[in-house]
Design a protein around this motif. Structure first.
Motif, mmCIF file in Angstrom:
data_model
loop_
_atom_site.group_PDB
_atom_site.id
_atom_site.type_symbol
_atom_site.label_atom_id
_atom_site.label_comp_id
_atom_site.label_asym_id
_atom_site.label_seq_id
_atom_site.Cartn_x
_atom_site.Cartn_y
_atom_site.Cartn_z
ATOM 1 N N GLU A 113 0.693 -0.679 -0.148
ATOM 2 C CA GLU A 113 -0.301 -0.340 -0.117
ATOM 3 C C GLU A 113 1.191 1.390 -0.041
ATOM 4 O O GLU A 113 1.718 1.209 1.493
ATOM 5 C CB GLU A 113 -0.866 -0.247 0.891
ATOM 6 N N GLY A 114 0.814 2.520 -1.115
ATOM 7 C CA GLY A 114 1.353 3.709 -1.213
ATOM 8 C C GLY A 114 1.835 3.109 -2.629
ATOM 9 O O GLY A 114 2.278 5.009 -2.548
ATOM 10 N N GLU A 115 2.606 2.214 -2.954
ATOM 11 C CA GLU A 115 3.126 2.326 -4.062
ATOM 12 C C GLU A 115 1.755 1.994 -5.636
ATOM 13 O O GLU A 115 0.890 1.663 -5.238
ATOM 14 C CB GLU A 115 3.596 0.727 -4.053
ATOM 15 N N GLU A 116 2.563 3.524 -6.372
ATOM 16 C CA GLU A 116 1.318 3.185 -7.381
ATOM 17 C C GLU A 116 1.017 2.289 -8.190
ATOM 18 O O GLU A 116 0.059 2.100 -8.517
ATOM 19 C CB GLU A 116 2.583 4.763 -7.966
ATOM 20 N N HIS A 117 1.985 1.270 -8.678
ATOM 21 C CA HIS A 117 1.747 0.160 -9.284
ATOM 22 C C HIS A 117 2.986 -1.104 -8.297
ATOM 23 O O HIS A 117 3.356 -0.883 -8.155
ATOM 24 C CB HIS A 117 2.365 0.812 -11.225
ATOM 25 N N VAL A 118 2.733 -1.837 -9.049
ATOM 26 C CA VAL A 118 3.109 -3.493 -8.736
ATOM 27 C C VAL A 118 4.699 -3.227 -9.747
ATOM 28 O O VAL A 118 4.608 -3.352 -10.552
ATOM 29 C CB VAL A 118 2.231 -4.370 -9.278
ATOM 30 N N SER A 119 6.014 -3.032 -9.213
ATOM 31 C CA SER A 119 7.237 -3.162 -9.710
ATOM 32 C C SER A 119 8.321 -3.773 -8.758
ATOM 33 O O SER A 119 9.208 -3.986 -9.435
ATOM 34 C CB SER A 119 6.710 -1.916 -9.535
ATOM 35 N N HIS A 120 7.544 -5.166 -7.922
ATOM 36 C CA HIS A 120 8.792 -5.974 -7.225
ATOM 37 C C HIS A 120 8.471 -6.981 -7.203
ATOM 38 O O HIS A 120 7.205 -8.009 -7.046
ATOM 39 C CB HIS A 120 9.085 -4.681 -5.613
ATOM 40 N N TYR A 121 9.640 -8.145 -6.926
ATOM 41 C CA TYR A 121 8.517 -9.742 -6.645
ATOM 42 C C TYR A 121 9.886 -10.016 -5.467
ATOM 43 O O TYR A 121 10.339 -9.338 -5.061
ATOM 44 C CB TYR A 121 9.178 -10.026 -7.510
ATOM 45 N N HIS A 122 9.134 -11.186 -5.320
ATOM 46 C CA HIS A 122 10.461 -12.272 -4.270
ATOM 47 C C HIS A 122 10.259 -13.113 -4.721
ATOM 48 O O HIS A 122 9.482 -13.745 -4.592
ATOM 49 C CB HIS A 122 9.792 -11.482 -2.835
ATOM 50 N N GLY A 123 10.779 -14.088 -3.573
ATOM 51 C CA GLY A 123 10.952 -15.025 -4.128
ATOM 52 C C GLY A 123 9.888 -15.730 -2.760
ATOM 53 O O GLY A 123 9.368 -15.326 -2.226
ATOM 54 N N TRP A 124 9.587 -17.611 -3.256
ATOM 55 C CA TRP A 124 8.157 -17.840 -2.153
ATOM 56 C C TRP A 124 8.323 -17.827 -0.938
ATOM 57 O O TRP A 124 7.860 -17.777 0.099
ATOM 58 C CB TRP A 124 7.534 -19.209 -2.688
ATOM 59 N N ASN A 125 10.113 -18.446 -0.094
ATOM 60 C CA ASN A 125 10.603 -18.038 0.840
ATOM 61 C C ASN A 125 10.880 -17.026 1.135
ATOM 62 O O ASN A 125 11.958 -17.287 2.482
ATOM 63 C CB ASN A 125 11.558 -19.157 0.993
ATOM 64 N N ASP A 126 11.144 -15.842 0.308
ATOM 65 C CA ASP A 126 12.385 -14.946 0.982
ATOM 66 C C ASP A 126 11.287 -13.947 1.719
ATOM 67 O O ASP A 126 11.963 -12.965 2.705
ATOM 68 C CB ASP A 126 12.356 -13.809 0.152
ATOM 69 N N GLY A 127 10.069 -13.564 1.453
ATOM 70 C CA GLY A 127 9.025 -12.773 1.892
ATOM 71 C C GLY A 127 9.787 -11.129 2.176
ATOM 72 O O GLY A 127 10.097 -10.820 0.689
ATOM 73 N N PHE A 128 8.747 -10.550 2.151
ATOM 74 C CA PHE A 128 9.016 -9.063 2.036
ATOM 75 C C PHE A 128 10.271 -8.263 1.999
ATOM 76 O O PHE A 128 10.507 -7.376 1.453
ATOM 77 C CB PHE A 128 8.141 -8.232 2.769
ATOM 78 N N MET A 129 11.128 -8.452 2.889
ATOM 79 C CA MET A 129 12.578 -8.370 3.191
ATOM 80 C C MET A 129 13.446 -8.420 1.673
ATOM 81 O O MET A 129 14.341 -7.533 1.923
ATOM 82 C CB MET A 129 12.835 -8.615 4.538
ATOM 83 N N GLY A 130 12.943 -10.048 1.239
ATOM 84 C CA GLY A 130 13.884 -10.624 0.181
ATOM 85 C C GLY A 130 12.854 -9.954 -1.151
ATOM 86 O O GLY A 130 13.115 -10.033 -2.381
ATOM 87 N N ARG A 131 12.135 -8.338 -1.276
ATOM 88 C CA ARG A 131 11.837 -7.937 -2.858
ATOM 89 C C ARG A 131 13.157 -7.555 -3.487
ATOM 90 O O ARG A 131 13.745 -6.727 -2.873
ATOM 91 C CB ARG A 131 10.700 -7.177 -2.279
ATOM 92 N N LYS A 132 13.018 -7.495 -4.044
ATOM 93 C CA LYS A 132 13.806 -6.778 -5.917
ATOM 94 C C LYS A 132 13.089 -6.518 -6.901
ATOM 95 O O LYS A 132 11.984 -6.802 -6.801
ATOM 96 C CB LYS A 132 14.554 -7.739 -6.467
ATOM 97 N N PRO A 133 13.276 -5.629 -7.449
ATOM 98 C CA PRO A 133 12.580 -4.693 -8.510
ATOM 99 C C PRO A 133 12.393 -5.136 -9.652
ATOM 100 O O PRO A 133 13.044 -6.263 -9.689
ATOM 101 C CB PRO A 133 13.394 -3.555 -9.037
ATOM 102 N N PHE A 134 11.180 -6.045 -9.959
ATOM 103 C CA PHE A 134 10.568 -6.356 -11.643
ATOM 104 C C PHE A 134 11.874 -5.959 -11.783
ATOM 105 O O PHE A 134 11.647 -5.162 -12.630
ATOM 106 C CB PHE A 134 9.759 -6.259 -11.419
ATOM 107 N N PRO A 135 12.369 -6.951 -13.002
ATOM 108 C CA PRO A 135 13.207 -6.656 -13.954
ATOM 109 C C PRO A 135 11.982 -5.816 -15.298
ATOM 110 O O PRO A 135 12.327 -4.688 -15.728
ATOM 111 C CB PRO A 135 13.743 -7.793 -14.707
ATOM 112 N N GLU A 136 11.048 -5.864 -15.701
ATOM 113 C CA GLU A 136 9.784 -5.372 -16.896
ATOM 114 C C GLU A 136 9.349 -4.163 -15.906
ATOM 115 O O GLU A 136 9.614 -3.119 -16.628
ATOM 116 C CB GLU A 136 9.271 -6.070 -17.337
ATOM 117 N N ALA A 137 9.759 -3.330 -15.002
ATOM 118 C CA ALA A 137 9.457 -2.725 -13.931
ATOM 119 C C ALA A 137 10.004 -0.926 -14.838
ATOM 120 O O ALA A 137 10.847 -1.341 -14.185
ATOM 121 C CB ALA A 137 9.163 -3.007 -12.807
#
Length: 137
Positions: A113-137
């Motif tokens: 919440e607060g982000e304008e659009h979806v632009s990050h991802y993470h592995g199933w076991n990484d959780g929110f702290m492991g998020r990275k910018p999506f390559p296409e974003a």
């Protein structure tokens, strides 16, 4: 909706509806919490000062019914996220994951919440702290 996989574009296309649904859910949970606290205070006060004579009607029947209905509405709104194939991780602040595949690996495209659009991802076991910018974003 089991095994749904989203592209980044699909996640962003669905985001406006999810934001609207999330806002409804946040408002309803806030109302529920407020009503529940009032219920607890009123019930404690009633218990403290109630006459030992059995009352004819349950003075809490109506508020308990309202709370039950609000809980059912909340459950339905939460289930709507699952029906759309997304994972509601947190209500407030809103945190939503979209199952996806990136380079052959199962991942979760994530939105906070607060982000304008979806632009990050993470592995199933990484959780929110492991998020990275999506390559296409």
């Amino acid at each position: 909706m089991e095994n749904k996989r989203f592209t980044l574009d699909e996640a962003n296309d669905l985001l406006p509806q999810l934001k609207e649904d999330l806002l409804k859910l946040q408002q309803l949970t806030a109302q529920f919490e407020e009503q529940f606290v009032l219920y607890q205070k009123t019930k404690a006060h009633h218990k403290k000062f109630a006459s030992p004579v059995k009352e004819k009607a349950d003075p809490f029947f109506e508020i308990e019914g309202q709370l039950d209905f609000m809980r059912m509405e909340t459950d339905m709104l939460i289930e709507n996220f699952s029906r759309k194939g997304v994972l509601l991780k947190m209500i407030s602040p809103g945190l939503i994951d979209f199952p996806a595949v990136l380079d052959g690996e199962d991942i979760l495209i994530c939105w906070k919440e607060g982000e304008e659009h979806v632009s990050h991802y993470h592995g199933w076991n990484d959780g929110f702290m492991g998020r990275k910018p999506f390559p296409e974003a």
